[in-house]
Design an enzyme around this catalytic site. Structure first.
Site, mmCIF file in Angstrom:
data_model
loop_
_atom_site.group_PDB
_atom_site.id
_atom_site.type_symbol
_atom_site.label_atom_id
_atom_site.label_comp_id
_atom_site.label_asym_id
_atom_site.label_seq_id
_atom_site.Cartn_x
_atom_site.Cartn_y
_atom_site.Cartn_z
ATOM 1 N N ALA A 78 0.832 -1.199 0.000
ATOM 2 C CA ALA A 78 0.000 0.000 0.000
ATOM 3 C C ALA A 78 0.868 1.251 0.000
ATOM 4 C CB ALA A 78 -0.898 0.001 1.229
ATOM 5 N N PRO A 79 0.474 2.262 -0.773
ATOM 6 C CA PRO A 79 1.221 3.522 -0.768
ATOM 7 C C PRO A 79 1.174 4.170 0.609
ATOM 8 C CG PRO A 79 -0.485 3.503 -2.494
ATOM 9 C CD PRO A 79 -0.689 2.297 -1.657
ATOM 10 N N GLY A 80 2.172 4.991 0.907
ATOM 11 C CA GLY A 80 2.187 5.719 2.166
ATOM 12 C C GLY A 80 3.209 5.170 3.143
ATOM 13 N N VAL A 81 3.186 5.709 4.345
ATOM 14 C CA VAL A 81 4.115 5.310 5.396
ATOM 15 C C VAL A 81 3.759 3.917 5.890
ATOM 16 C CG1 VAL A 81 5.032 5.877 7.680
ATOM 17 C CG2 VAL A 81 4.383 7.715 6.098
ATOM 18 N N ARG A 82 4.728 3.034 5.953
ATOM 19 C CA ARG A 82 4.455 1.679 6.414
ATOM 20 C C ARG A 82 4.172 1.672 7.913
ATOM 21 N NH1 ARG A 82 8.634 -2.172 2.885
ATOM 22 N NH2 ARG A 82 8.011 -1.328 0.845
ATOM 23 N N GLY A 83 3.233 0.844 8.325
ATOM 24 C CA GLY A 83 2.804 0.805 9.712
ATOM 25 C C GLY A 83 3.782 0.089 10.619
ATOM 26 N N MET A 84 3.696 0.414 11.894
ATOM 27 C CA MET A 84 4.563 -0.220 12.888
ATOM 28 C C MET A 84 3.987 -1.536 13.388
ATOM 29 S SD MET A 84 6.018 2.981 15.142
ATOM 30 C CE MET A 84 4.451 3.770 15.454
ATOM 31 N N LYS A 107 -4.925 -5.965 5.524
ATOM 32 C CA LYS A 107 -4.038 -5.658 6.638
ATOM 33 C C LYS A 107 -3.738 -6.933 7.423
ATOM 34 C CE LYS A 107 -5.152 -1.752 8.752
ATOM 35 N NZ LYS A 107 -5.937 -0.687 9.442
ATOM 36 N N ASP A 135 -15.405 0.262 8.686
ATOM 37 C CA ASP A 135 -15.793 -1.113 8.993
ATOM 38 C C ASP A 135 -14.745 -2.060 8.431
ATOM 39 O OD1 ASP A 135 -17.282 -3.205 9.940
ATOM 40 O OD2 ASP A 135 -18.790 -3.146 8.355
#
Length: 583
Positions: A325-331, A346, A381
């Site tokens: 997914a584009p954007g900052v990768r999650g922690m 996710k 949701d």
């Protein structure tokens, strides 16, 4: 004649489904009473109970199967294939057959841990063609306009199945007619064949009741939603029951789509024929996926079935592949997308960044909390999948390598298949941090205001997002800001909002001392690295940086007050009520 194990298996599952449907209908039917009596706390509890009901009845039925049948019978796929055939015959004349199929699938997946997903053993595809089976049940009521719009609106309100009287019906008709005449296309206003058409069933949610349908005429149509509220502040009680008022008139497709958004609690509404009911709603909101419409009227598990079928169809087209997914990768989460399907997937990483002090179990419980809670139009949701299997060549190599690296306990390879042990899906949105980099100055001001409104409205629903970084919020195609990262979410009433100690500093990267201590005065640098954005936001929403604001919200919730959050803008309302939060 002795019945075969497969037939008895099918009959036992159908018995469990009947128990589920009976209780579901009972909870839903009682929504009109809760609205009549303004039993708002009861309404919240009933909403959560109905969401929990499906899992409870699946567990009950699973236990019944395990007590009734030997393990070797339950573990035999061919027996389930035969049971599927019998089950399809048993439900062939039912009006809710598709929901019954999904219930069968839930039991099959419970037995086989979401493996062996084949149409010969379960209902990967439906057993019926909807086009060939129409119930003949009339879902709508209709009124010809004959040039008299006030009379048509009077019919819409007076003939609705409400027990409460309207506080000032003539006032509502006057205001509603003026709005209709300002909004409707000339072709409909002037059409000799114009008519108002409304579903007979009332849609209940939170403190609102909604009449839903459309206006037709001159070869055109527009959707029509009439929100009905209790007349607090300008209508006295009559006969002991609160009076009602028409709050606005909605005729734009986008407005109606927001009412039915994936970010809102499910409606309590009597649905005589689920498939035909959804078909009607689809005419009002043609861009809304069928799965979301099923979920919106309470059938979220069948919404998941429809989502899965649509995903399979899209993947089979091979228009694109799964990518990071584009954007900052999650922690905490690894996120990937199939761009053409407008959905994010996710998975929980095996190891979290040091700043995150949570566990897999805690993260899953946070997602369950949001699923059960009123999302007030500000939280996405989710659907939860186990043993999600996709061919390896449907992934871009970089994406697959990343998933295998960060979540090897969740993602594995078997021959040419990628098996994802557990994942969540959400509607794709533009991450707020990316949106702010690309939007115009006017859009920036609007979206920052909505970002603050999102935080306030979640607070009104007793939700504190925890991590309020921009990357954890998204922007929908309607320009609404939605929260979608739940690993630190908690109830407002669990938080301890504090003023900054005078004469002492605090590390800006940390907003708390104890695990529940929160210092709103330090939100600014944490939320915005860009000082220009920070100053603009603080000018728009200064109260969010004041601990006393949060303490007041806490007190209102603890005092039992259900704060209103309506799915349309304040300027559209005919009458505002002091203290209400309105989108």
């Amino acid at each position: 004649m002795k019945l075969s194990p497969a037939y008895r298996l099918a009959a036992t599952i159908l018995h469990g489904f009947d128990e589920y449907r009976a209780r579901f209908k009972q909870i839903t039917f009682d929504a009109s009473r809760r609205f009549r009596e303004a039993a708002w706390r009861d309404a919240q509890q009933a909403s959560a109970a109905r969401i929990n009901l499906y899992g409870e009845k699946v567990e009950d039925t699973l236990g019944r199967l395990q007590r009734t049948f030997p393990q070797d019978v339950l573990a035999h796929c061919e027996t389930w294939g035969e049971a599927r055939h019998h089950y399809a015959e048993l439900i062939s004349q039912r009006l809710d057959y598709e929901l019954a199929e999904t219930f069968f699938n839930s039991l099959f997946c419970s037995i086989f841990q979401h493996r062996h997903i084949r149409n010969e053993w379960m209902f990967v595809y439906s057993s019926r063609d909807d086009a060939a089976h129409r119930s003949g049940i009339e879902l709508c009521r209709r009124c010809p306009v004959n040039g008299d719009w006030p009379n048509a609106l009077r019919w819409a309100l007076q003939e609705a199945p409400f027990d409460n009287p309207f506080a000032d019906l003539e006032r509502d008709i006057e205001l509603g007619t003026a709005l209709l005449e300002a909004q409707l296309p000339a072709a409909i206003l002037q059409a000799e064949d114009a008519q108002v058409e409304l579903l007979k069933s009332v849609f209940y949610r939170n403190k609102g009741a909604y009449l839903v349908g459309r206006i037709l005429g001159g070869g055109e149509q527009v959707p029509l939603v009439l929100p009905i509220l209790h007349g607090e502040g300008f209508g006295e009680k009559q006969g002991g029951d609160p009076c009602l008022h028409l709050d606005t008139v909605l005729t734009e497709t986008d407005e109606v789509s927001i009412i039915f958004s994936f970010t809102r609690a499910y409606f309590q509404v009597d649905v005589p024929v689920p498939g035909e009911f959804v078909d009607y709603l689809k005419q009002l909101m043609p861009h809304k996926p069928e799965g979301e419409l099923y979920a919106a009227i309470g059938f979220f598990k069948h919404g998941k079935t429809e989502f899965f079928r649509a995903l399979n169809q899209q993947v089979a087209k091979r228009e694109d592949k799964f990518i990071i997914a584009p954007g900052v990768r999650g922690m905490v989460m690894a996120v990937f997308v199939l761009p053409s399907f407008r959905t994010v997937f996710k998975i929980i990483k095996d190891k979290f960044d040091p700043a995150k002090d949570v566990t897999h179990a805690v993260v899953r419980e946070k997602y369950r909390l949001v699923k059960r809670h009123d999302r007030v139009g500000r939280m996405a949701d989710t659907q939860e999948f186990s043993n999600f299997t996709v061919r390896k060549d449907h992934f871009e190599p970089e994406c697959l390598a990343h998933l295998l690296e960060v979540a090897p306990s969740i993602v594995s390879l078997k021959d040419d298949k990628v098996i994802i042990k557990h994942c969540y899906t959400e509607r794709m949105m533009t991450p707020l941090n990316i949106y702010l980099e690309q939007c115009s100055e006017a859009e920036r001001e609007t979206v920052l205001k909505d970002y603050g409104n999102a935080i306030k409205q979640m607070a009104a629903a007793n939700i504190f997002p925890g991590d309020m970084l921009l990357k954890n919020f998204g922007v929908t195609r309607h320009g609404r800001v939605i929260f979608y990262d739940y690993d630190e979410v908690c109830y407002i009433t669990e938080c301890r909002f504090r003023h900054m100690p005078k004469g002492q500093g605090i590390d800006a990267s940390s907003l708390s001392i104890g695990p529940n201590d929160i210092f709103p005065e330090e939100f600014g640098p944490f939320m915005f690295a860009n000082k220009t954005l920070r100053d603009m936001f603080m000018d728009q929403h200064p109260e969010l940086f004041d601990p006393d604001y949060w303490l007041e919200v806490q007190k209102a919730i603890r005092d039992g007050r259900v704060i209103d959050v309506y799915p349309y803008r304040n300027k559209q309302r005919f009458a505002g009520t002091v203290g209400q939060l309105v989108y």
